[in-house]
Design a protein around this motif. Structure first.
Motif, PDB file in Angstrom:
ATOM      1  N   ILE A 184      -8.251   0.574 -16.752  1.00  0.00           N
ATOM      2  CA  ILE A 184      -7.782  -0.716 -16.093  1.00  0.00           C
ATOM      3  C   ILE A 184      -7.227  -1.606 -17.224  1.00  0.00           C
ATOM      4  O   ILE A 184      -6.077  -2.332 -16.937  1.00  0.00           O
ATOM      5  N   GLN A 227      -3.520  -3.410 -17.278  1.00  0.00           N
ATOM      6  CA  GLN A 227      -3.461  -4.779 -17.146  1.00  0.00           C
ATOM      7  C   GLN A 227      -2.507  -5.422 -18.205  1.00  0.00           C
ATOM      8  O   GLN A 227      -1.506  -5.938 -18.006  1.00  0.00           O
ATOM      9  N   LEU A 278      -7.191   0.581   2.836  1.00  0.00           N
ATOM     10  CA  LEU A 278      -6.721  -0.646   2.454  1.00  0.00           C
ATOM     11  C   LEU A 278      -7.506  -1.246   1.352  1.00  0.00           C
ATOM     12  O   LEU A 278      -6.744  -2.020   0.528  1.00  0.00           O
ATOM     13  N   LEU A 289      -5.351  -2.482  -2.038  1.00  0.00           N
ATOM     14  CA  LEU A 289      -5.225  -3.997  -2.209  1.00  0.00           C
ATOM     15  C   LEU A 289      -5.588  -4.010  -3.906  1.00  0.00           C
ATOM     16  O   LEU A 289      -4.969  -4.887  -4.437  1.00  0.00           O
ATOM     17  N   LYS A 290      -6.683  -3.234  -4.246  1.00  0.00           N
ATOM     18  CA  LYS A 290      -6.928  -3.136  -5.718  1.00  0.00           C
ATOM     19  C   LYS A 290      -5.590  -2.612  -6.532  1.00  0.00           C
ATOM     20  O   LYS A 290      -5.409  -3.418  -7.613  1.00  0.00           O
ATOM     21  N   GLY A 345      -3.072  -5.501  -6.856  1.00  0.00           N
ATOM     22  CA  GLY A 345      -3.643  -6.394  -7.630  1.00  0.00           C
ATOM     23  C   GLY A 345      -3.336  -5.947  -9.161  1.00  0.00           C
ATOM     24  O   GLY A 345      -2.822  -7.044  -9.930  1.00  0.00           O
ATOM     25  N   LEU A 346      -3.572  -4.828  -9.363  1.00  0.00           N
ATOM     26  CA  LEU A 346      -3.550  -4.294 -10.739  1.00  0.00           C
ATOM     27  C   LEU A 346      -1.919  -4.167 -11.127  1.00  0.00           C
ATOM     28  O   LEU A 346      -1.355  -4.442 -12.267  1.00  0.00           O
ATOM     29  N   GLN A 400       0.787  -5.378  -9.220  1.00  0.00           N
ATOM     30  CA  GLN A 400       1.806  -6.261  -8.900  1.00  0.00           C
ATOM     31  C   GLN A 400       3.029  -5.880  -8.552  1.00  0.00           C
ATOM     32  O   GLN A 400       4.386  -6.291  -9.121  1.00  0.00           O
ATOM     33  N   MET A 441      -1.467  -5.420   6.442  1.00  0.00           N
ATOM     34  CA  MET A 441      -2.075  -5.770   5.515  1.00  0.00           C
ATOM     35  C   MET A 441      -1.410  -6.883   4.688  1.00  0.00           C
ATOM     36  O   MET A 441      -1.545  -8.099   4.300  1.00  0.00           O
ATOM     37  N   LYS A 492       1.608  -8.332   5.254  1.00  0.00           N
ATOM     38  CA  LYS A 492       1.776  -9.254   6.268  1.00  0.00           C
ATOM     39  C   LYS A 492       0.735 -10.334   6.389  1.00  0.00           C
ATOM     40  O   LYS A 492       1.134 -11.651   6.128  1.00  0.00           O
ATOM     41  N   PHE A 501      -1.875 -10.899   4.559  1.00  0.00           N
ATOM     42  CA  PHE A 501      -2.292 -11.752   3.324  1.00  0.00           C
ATOM     43  C   PHE A 501      -1.266 -12.245   2.509  1.00  0.00           C
ATOM     44  O   PHE A 501      -0.976 -12.704   1.504  1.00  0.00           O
ATOM     45  N   PHE A 502      -0.026 -11.939   3.280  1.00  0.00           N
ATOM     46  CA  PHE A 502       1.336 -12.709   2.570  1.00  0.00           C
ATOM     47  C   PHE A 502       1.560 -12.220   0.993  1.00  0.00           C
ATOM     48  O   PHE A 502       1.951 -12.811   0.531  1.00  0.00           O
ATOM     49  N   LEU A 503       1.335 -10.853   0.942  1.00  0.00           N
ATOM     50  CA  LEU A 503       1.449 -10.390  -0.368  1.00  0.00           C
ATOM     51  C   LEU A 503       3.078 -10.144  -0.667  1.00  0.00           C
ATOM     52  O   LEU A 503       4.032  -9.855   0.288  1.00  0.00           O
ATOM     53  N   PRO A 504       3.550 -10.770  -1.914  1.00  0.00           N
ATOM     54  CA  PRO A 504       5.248 -10.635  -1.974  1.00  0.00           C
ATOM     55  C   PRO A 504       5.394  -9.397  -2.378  1.00  0.00           C
ATOM     56  O   PRO A 504       6.117  -9.071  -3.521  1.00  0.00           O
ATOM     57  N   VAL A 518      -6.157  -7.813   9.524  1.00  0.00           N
ATOM     58  CA  VAL A 518      -7.099  -7.073   8.432  1.00  0.00           C
ATOM     59  C   VAL A 518      -7.960  -8.095   7.875  1.00  0.00           C
ATOM     60  O   VAL A 518      -7.570  -9.191   7.435  1.00  0.00           O
ATOM     61  N   LEU A 561      -7.527 -15.772   0.267  1.00  0.00           N
ATOM     62  CA  LEU A 561      -6.403 -14.536  -0.171  1.00  0.00           C
ATOM     63  C   LEU A 561      -5.177 -14.682   0.579  1.00  0.00           C
ATOM     64  O   LEU A 561      -4.222 -14.405  -0.192  1.00  0.00           O
ATOM     65  N   LYS A 562      -5.101 -15.300   1.690  1.00  0.00           N
ATOM     66  CA  LYS A 562      -3.638 -15.478   2.248  1.00  0.00           C
ATOM     67  C   LYS A 562      -3.032 -16.540   1.389  1.00  0.00           C
ATOM     68  O   LYS A 562      -1.922 -16.239   1.292  1.00  0.00           O
ATOM     69  N   GLY A 587      -1.927 -15.208  -1.835  1.00  0.00           N
ATOM     70  CA  GLY A 587      -0.676 -14.510  -1.716  1.00  0.00           C
ATOM     71  C   GLY A 587       0.491 -15.382  -1.559  1.00  0.00           C
ATOM     72  O   GLY A 587       1.581 -15.056  -1.965  1.00  0.00           O
ATOM     73  N   LEU A 588       0.400 -16.607  -0.747  1.00  0.00           N
ATOM     74  CA  LEU A 588       1.460 -17.422  -0.771  1.00  0.00           C
ATOM     75  C   LEU A 588       2.132 -18.212  -2.051  1.00  0.00           C
ATOM     76  O   LEU A 588       2.997 -18.242  -2.333  1.00  0.00           O
ATOM     77  N   ASN A 648     -12.864  -8.116  -7.797  1.00  0.00           N
ATOM     78  CA  ASN A 648     -12.837  -6.886  -7.248  1.00  0.00           C
ATOM     79  C   ASN A 648     -11.419  -6.502  -6.715  1.00  0.00           C
ATOM     80  O   ASN A 648     -11.132  -5.089  -6.866  1.00  0.00           O
ATOM     81  N   PHE A 649     -10.431  -7.383  -6.315  1.00  0.00           N
ATOM     82  CA  PHE A 649      -9.063  -6.997  -6.171  1.00  0.00           C
ATOM     83  C   PHE A 649      -8.279  -7.122  -7.344  1.00  0.00           C
ATOM     84  O   PHE A 649      -6.914  -6.918  -7.226  1.00  0.00           O
ATOM     85  N   PHE A 650      -8.729  -7.457  -8.251  1.00  0.00           N
ATOM     86  CA  PHE A 650      -7.952  -7.518  -9.834  1.00  0.00           C
ATOM     87  C   PHE A 650      -6.730  -8.398  -9.629  1.00  0.00           C
ATOM     88  O   PHE A 650      -5.617  -7.987 -10.059  1.00  0.00           O
ATOM     89  N   LEU A 651      -7.040  -9.604  -8.826  1.00  0.00           N
ATOM     90  CA  LEU A 651      -5.948 -10.380  -8.874  1.00  0.00           C
ATOM     91  C   LEU A 651      -5.551 -11.293 -10.279  1.00  0.00           C
ATOM     92  O   LEU A 651      -6.424 -11.577 -10.718  1.00  0.00           O
ATOM     93  N   PRO A 652      -4.542 -11.283 -10.421  1.00  0.00           N
ATOM     94  CA  PRO A 652      -4.108 -11.842 -11.766  1.00  0.00           C
ATOM     95  C   PRO A 652      -4.120 -13.241 -11.684  1.00  0.00           C
ATOM     96  O   PRO A 652      -3.123 -14.127 -12.106  1.00  0.00           O
TER      97      PRO A 652
END
Lengths: 272, 272
Positions: free
Chosen positions: A7, A11, A125, A129-130, A133-134, A136, A156, A158, A160-163, B101, B129-130, B133-134, B159-163
């Motif tokens: 990981i 990263q 899911l 999502l993990k 996150g890694l 991007q 998902m 949509k 969580f509004f992931l870009p 979700v 999380l939403k 994301g935004l 857990n979700f490895f968010l940067p």
């Protein structure tokens, strides 16, 4: 191509990657379907990440996680040939903590493929999502063959509004129409011939819909006629968000078939 | 400062924002605690986003979502004074779809604050999380006052490895030590005086720990002595990951107190 086994390596690489990133998550045992995803990602992005991770949380108790095919060396070669930049192959224990924030797929994850595998899509899911996150990603590539999985991932993203732009990729087929699958090798010669009827029934459905037939009952009957003699588990009609429908909506319908050949379960679908 | 009322406006702005982004999510009714978060974000980032959103999914049935204080005009002024760049104030129905979700907080979300509010933290993590994301923040600011919430958000990011760098911010107190809270206005003069004993008990605990007292039972008894006469709901000792502990671990311990004054519930804690 560089293989990233941890990981931290991923990263570090991702932090220093500029421009668009294409991402193809897989469980390995790569076949022509995966290859088409990686090639598409290659043609549309500055940098391409592929991951191979047999995710334990999407296997249910009793499902044989250990028996899932692992072809590490062949997979690395394939990713190299497809000109991926990075192949991420983490160890399972590094991807999960003892206690986790979980993802819960909505009710439509409990129909069709989720009906016999309750909780399966929660695990899918969670790991996606993990991996998002890694890595991007700008664009992430998923096959239409696993249509329900694709639909849930789209939801998902949509919710969580992931870009992230999710790119649905067409099913890759043998010359005679059979959808490519790592499970096709388990078919006997007779079964291989019979299996053709699955895609045939889907083409039949598409042709009926093109002739303005709307009633899914009528279409389903014609499909079952084509597949006479097969052990059909389900024929289903859903819209693109995976709500079951009674009338064909052109441009917003997926027809799905699952048939069994002894222990081999073949999936196929068509988007109309 | 620009007020963004829709998701689309925010997404458009975020897409065109370069450099570091600081984010302060709130439910409005801003007080000195929030102000300290926004000011910290301002001092550490190129661009600062604040959100005000009274999130329905973290209120349980029967909890009075509608009665939650709304002070829109005052809040806008405060964000302007703190030199935020953007204030995001979406409508609730645009943040959620009919089927979602979901996020499921781990077991430690069902102790302490979660014990009387099962599912509350699921809703908190979902909306955070939403919002992540935004806003895609570089740094996100949360008060240590809601220590359990902070801990769960840190776990989700891990857990979700968010940067995203989660920045825990110190509790802001009145001159006499009472933790700032929008609920303090509900206290009578006598209650306001009695409420001081909460922070006093925490300072007592810190001083005992500094004198090498390790046993949480001993410390808890001393704290209850200080708070004699108060309606104490709980005194708890946890590590930074919110596992309950029996021995003080210097540098990795949070001591929490909740006390009730009629219907007003005051929270406080100290990190040692």
């Amino acid at each position: 191509m560089k293989v990233l086994k941890t990981i931290e390596e991923l990263q570090e690489v991702r932090k220093n990657t500029k421009g668009s990133v294409g991402f193809v998550p897989t469980m390995g045992a790569l076949h022509d379907g995966h290859i088409s995803l990686i090639k598409k990602a290659r043609s549309e992005n500055d940098t391409v990440f592929v991951s191979i991770f047999v995710n334990p949380t999407q296997f249910l108790p009793g499902e044989d996680l250990e028996a899932y095919p692992r072809k590490e060396q062949a997979d690395i070669k394939i990713c190299e040939m497809c000109k991926a930049d990075y192949l991420f192959m983490p160890q399972a224990d590094t991807m999960y903590s003892p206690e986790e924030v979980l993802v819960k797929a909505p009710n439509k994850s409990y129909i069709l493929e989720g009906k016999t595998r309750p909780g399966h899509f929660d695990g899918v899911l969670q790991v996606v999502l993990k991996l998002f996150g890694l890595t991007q990603p700008t664009n992430a590539y998923f096959g239409k063959k696993d249509a329900q999985q694709l639909s849930l991932i789209q939801q998902m993203v949509k919710n969580f509004f992931l870009p992230i732009n999710i790119v649905p990729c067409d099913i890759v087929r043998e010359n005679d129409g059979l959808a490519k699958s790592s499970r096709n090798v388990y078919l006997s010669t007779t079964q291989r011939k019979d299996a053709l009827l699955i895609s045939k029934s889907l083409y039949k459905a598409a042709s009926l819909a093109a002739k303005k037939e709307k009633d899914v009952k009528v279409i389903k009957d014609k499909m079952l006629e084509v597949m006479q003699g097969l052990d059909v588990e389900y024929v289903a009609f859903v819209d693109r968000e995976f709500n079951e429908i009674k009338q064909i909506q052109l441009g917003n319908t997926i027809i799905l078939v699952v048939a069994r050949f002894d222990k081999t379960r073949l999936l196929d679908n068509i988007w109309i």
